[in-house]
Design a protein around this motif. Sequence first.
Motif, mmCIF file in Angstrom:
data_model
loop_
_atom_site.group_PDB
_atom_site.id
_atom_site.type_symbol
_atom_site.label_atom_id
_atom_site.label_comp_id
_atom_site.label_asym_id
_atom_site.label_seq_id
_atom_site.Cartn_x
_atom_site.Cartn_y
_atom_site.Cartn_z
ATOM 1 N N SER A 4 0.836 -1.187 0.000
ATOM 2 C CA SER A 4 0.000 0.000 0.000
ATOM 3 C C SER A 4 0.875 1.242 0.000
ATOM 4 O O SER A 4 2.080 1.184 0.205
ATOM 5 C CB SER A 4 -0.909 -0.009 1.244
ATOM 6 N N LEU A 109 -8.724 1.364 6.970
ATOM 7 C CA LEU A 109 -7.877 0.255 6.518
ATOM 8 C C LEU A 109 -8.627 -0.683 5.581
ATOM 9 O O LEU A 109 -8.070 -1.174 4.597
ATOM 10 C CB LEU A 109 -7.341 -0.526 7.725
ATOM 11 N N ILE A 110 -9.903 -0.934 5.870
ATOM 12 C CA ILE A 110 -10.679 -1.867 5.039
ATOM 13 C C ILE A 110 -11.124 -1.190 3.740
ATOM 14 O O ILE A 110 -11.007 -1.765 2.652
ATOM 15 C CB ILE A 110 -11.901 -2.401 5.811
ATOM 16 N N ALA A 113 -8.136 -0.918 1.496
ATOM 17 C CA ALA A 113 -7.254 -2.082 1.556
ATOM 18 C C ALA A 113 -6.512 -2.277 0.246
ATOM 19 O O ALA A 113 -7.113 -2.252 -0.838
ATOM 20 C CB ALA A 113 -8.064 -3.336 1.883
ATOM 21 N N ARG A 122 -17.063 -3.568 -0.006
ATOM 22 C CA ARG A 122 -15.962 -3.450 0.955
ATOM 23 C C ARG A 122 -16.228 -2.293 1.917
ATOM 24 O O ARG A 122 -15.894 -2.364 3.106
ATOM 25 C CB ARG A 122 -14.638 -3.252 0.222
ATOM 26 N N ALA A 126 -16.587 -2.501 5.955
ATOM 27 C CA ALA A 126 -15.791 -1.610 6.793
ATOM 28 C C ALA A 126 -16.662 -0.867 7.798
ATOM 29 O O ALA A 126 -16.283 -0.728 8.976
ATOM 30 C CB ALA A 126 -15.042 -0.608 5.916
#
Length: 202
Positions: A4, A109-110, A113, A122, A126
């Motif tokens: 990332s 973060l999710i 991701a 997603r 999250a």
Amino acid sequence: MTSSTPLRTPDATDLARVAVFAALIVVLGLPGSFPVFGGVPITAQTLGVMLAGAILGPWLGALSATVVLALVAIGLPLLAGGRGGFGVFLGPTAGYALGWILGAMVIGLIVHAGNRRPVWWRTAIAMVAGGVVAIYALGIPVQSLVTRLPLGETALTSLVFVPGDLLKAAIATIVVTLLVRAYPRGFRRQWRVAPVEQPVPA
């Protein structure tokens, strides 16, 4: 395996965005709150935390929640119902408030991701994982400790929050999904583009 985007030092624009979302969290508390079992109020402020984590990312989103809580700690009445002061962090709501920081981080973060462009499913995961589960994970044990009720009984009474929190998670998911399509620059990050598969020659 791709990595990332590395952490970078926040610039003036980042800090301005943190301030905007801290203000949003505060504003969402203006309609007031509805106290339920154990003295923990239902508010709209968690919606602001969800949006901060999803749009600003894990670190800046968590920072926006931290700014609000720091201002509350020094006495400003910024929580729903005009609550403020360090005493807030000694009461039954303390874990839920501190859970905002963890919740925003988990959401960011999710949602981002793998530094991928946010997608609705997603984002929905999250919002539930960070905006509900993570906050409850801190809130319920602290509430149980302060009220001296068994952990299981506290968790059971906390189920009254679930429908409202799931509604906020759904609203946040819709807002983020629409924002990705209409104004992706609002997220201020470069997303990794999936490679295009080349046709195999016959």
